[in-house]
Design a protein around this motif. Sequence first.
Motif, PDB file in Angstrom:
ATOM      1  N   LEU A  39       0.839  -1.192   0.000  1.00 48.81           N
ATOM      2  CA  LEU A  39       0.000   0.000   0.000  1.00 48.81           C
ATOM      3  C   LEU A  39       0.874   1.241   0.000  1.00 48.81           C
ATOM      4  N   GLN A  40       0.462   2.241  -0.782  1.00 49.52           N
ATOM      5  CA  GLN A  40       1.170   3.508  -0.753  1.00 49.52           C
ATOM      6  C   GLN A  40       0.200   4.611  -1.124  1.00 49.52           C
ATOM      7  N   GLY A  41       0.495   5.808  -0.666  1.00 49.95           N
ATOM      8  CA  GLY A  41      -0.357   6.943  -0.965  1.00 49.95           C
ATOM      9  C   GLY A  41      -0.108   7.459  -2.368  1.00 49.95           C
ATOM     10  N   VAL A  42      -0.958   8.365  -2.790  1.00 53.43           N
ATOM     11  CA  VAL A  42      -0.831   8.973  -4.109  1.00 53.43           C
ATOM     12  C   VAL A  42       0.108  10.156  -4.019  1.00 53.43           C
ATOM     13  N   ARG A  43       1.018  10.259  -4.960  1.00 56.17           N
ATOM     14  CA  ARG A  43       1.928  11.399  -5.019  1.00 56.17           C
ATOM     15  C   ARG A  43       1.323  12.437  -5.943  1.00 56.17           C
ATOM     16  N   ARG A  44       1.183  13.618  -5.423  1.00 52.26           N
ATOM     17  CA  ARG A  44       0.589  14.686  -6.228  1.00 52.26           C
ATOM     18  C   ARG A  44       1.671  15.677  -6.643  1.00 52.26           C
ATOM     19  N   GLY A  45       1.349  16.486  -7.611  1.00 51.30           N
ATOM     20  CA  GLY A  45       2.287  17.494  -8.075  1.00 51.30           C
ATOM     21  C   GLY A  45       2.416  17.457  -9.579  1.00 51.30           C
ATOM     22  N   ARG A  46       3.220  18.349 -10.076  1.00 49.67           N
ATOM     23  CA  ARG A  46       3.413  18.419 -11.514  1.00 49.67           C
ATOM     24  C   ARG A  46       4.315  17.284 -11.974  1.00 49.67           C
ATOM     25  N   PRO A  47       4.034  16.723 -13.135  1.00 52.95           N
ATOM     26  CA  PRO A  47       4.928  15.682 -13.652  1.00 52.95           C
ATOM     27  C   PRO A  47       6.264  16.294 -14.049  1.00 52.95           C
ATOM     28  N   GLU A  48       7.278  15.494 -14.001  1.00 51.82           N
ATOM     29  CA  GLU A  48       8.603  15.970 -14.354  1.00 51.82           C
ATOM     30  C   GLU A  48       8.651  16.259 -15.842  1.00 51.82           C
ATOM     31  N   GLY A  49       9.057  17.464 -16.200  1.00 46.35           N
ATOM     32  CA  GLY A  49       9.106  17.845 -17.600  1.00 46.35           C
ATOM     33  C   GLY A  49      10.513  17.670 -18.165  1.00 46.35           C
ATOM     34  N   THR A  50      10.605  17.280 -19.402  1.00 43.39           N
ATOM     35  CA  THR A  50      11.893  17.154 -20.062  1.00 43.39           C
ATOM     36  C   THR A  50      11.838  17.907 -21.374  1.00 43.39           C
ATOM     37  N   THR A  51      12.968  18.266 -21.884  1.00 41.87           N
ATOM     38  CA  THR A  51      13.033  18.978 -23.147  1.00 41.87           C
ATOM     39  C   THR A  51      12.920  17.984 -24.300  1.00 41.87           C
ATOM     40  N   ILE A  52      12.026  18.266 -25.214  1.00 38.10           N
ATOM     41  CA  ILE A  52      11.842  17.416 -26.386  1.00 38.10           C
ATOM     42  C   ILE A  52      12.376  18.193 -27.586  1.00 38.10           C
ATOM     43  N   PRO A  53      13.400  17.691 -28.265  1.00 39.77           N
ATOM     44  CA  PRO A  53      13.963  18.435 -29.389  1.00 39.77           C
ATOM     45  C   PRO A  53      12.966  18.536 -30.543  1.00 39.77           C
ATOM     46  N   GLY A  54      12.980  19.678 -31.186  1.00 41.26           N
ATOM     47  CA  GLY A  54      12.074  19.913 -32.313  1.00 41.26           C
ATOM     48  C   GLY A  54      12.677  19.365 -33.607  1.00 41.26           C
ATOM     49  N   ASN A  55      11.980  19.618 -34.708  1.00 42.21           N
ATOM     50  CA  ASN A  55      12.416  19.143 -36.015  1.00 42.21           C
ATOM     51  C   ASN A  55      13.028  20.272 -36.832  1.00 42.21           C
ATOM     52  N   ALA A  56      13.536  21.310 -36.200  1.00 41.54           N
ATOM     53  CA  ALA A  56      14.104  22.445 -36.912  1.00 41.54           C
ATOM     54  C   ALA A  56      15.409  22.046 -37.611  1.00 41.54           C
ATOM     55  N   ALA A  57      15.681  22.719 -38.734  1.00 43.97           N
ATOM     56  CA  ALA A  57      16.929  22.471 -39.464  1.00 43.97           C
ATOM     57  C   ALA A  57      18.103  23.006 -38.656  1.00 43.97           C
ATOM     58  N   ARG A  58      19.167  22.237 -38.599  1.00 40.67           N
ATOM     59  CA  ARG A  58      20.330  22.640 -37.823  1.00 40.67           C
ATOM     60  C   ARG A  58      21.491  22.930 -38.778  1.00 40.67           C
ATOM     61  N   PRO A  59      22.275  23.974 -38.467  1.00 41.26           N
ATOM     62  CA  PRO A  59      23.420  24.284 -39.333  1.00 41.26           C
ATOM     63  C   PRO A  59      24.484  23.184 -39.238  1.00 41.26           C
ATOM     64  N   GLN A  60      25.282  23.056 -40.314  1.00 41.22           N
ATOM     65  CA  GLN A  60      26.341  22.054 -40.326  1.00 41.22           C
ATOM     66  C   GLN A  60      27.452  22.479 -39.383  1.00 41.22           C
ATOM     67  N   ASP A  61      28.157  21.492 -38.888  1.00 43.16           N
ATOM     68  CA  ASP A  61      29.317  21.761 -38.042  1.00 43.16           C
ATOM     69  C   ASP A  61      30.481  22.144 -38.954  1.00 43.16           C
ATOM     70  N   LEU A  62      30.945  23.394 -38.872  1.00 41.79           N
ATOM     71  CA  LEU A  62      31.973  23.896 -39.767  1.00 41.79           C
ATOM     72  C   LEU A  62      33.364  23.817 -39.173  1.00 41.79           C
ATOM     73  N   VAL A  63      33.511  23.197 -38.026  1.00 40.44           N
ATOM     74  CA  VAL A  63      34.823  23.133 -37.387  1.00 40.44           C
ATOM     75  C   VAL A  63      35.634  21.982 -37.924  1.00 40.44           C
TER      76      VAL A  63
END
Length: 63
Positions: A39-63
């Motif tokens: 048995l355990q109680g319910v944990r309340r609160g906001r869910p842990e958020g993570t960063t989700i990368p978008g589908n934006a075009a990324r520049p090439q690595d010029l190094v």
Amino acid sequence: MHEANYGVYGVRKMRDVLGRAGVEIGRDHLARLMRQLGLQGVRRGRPEGTTIPGNAARPQDLV
């Protein structure tokens, strides 16, 4: 009592409810018994958020 309270009460609230019902039990003892019964109680609160990368075009690595 845990089921009567919709299964949302943790150790602290369960101890208060049992105390009002006339059952004297220590917090650690109650925690051990609840853990053994799964048995355990319910944990309340906001869910842990993570960063989700978008589908934006990324520049090439010029190094």
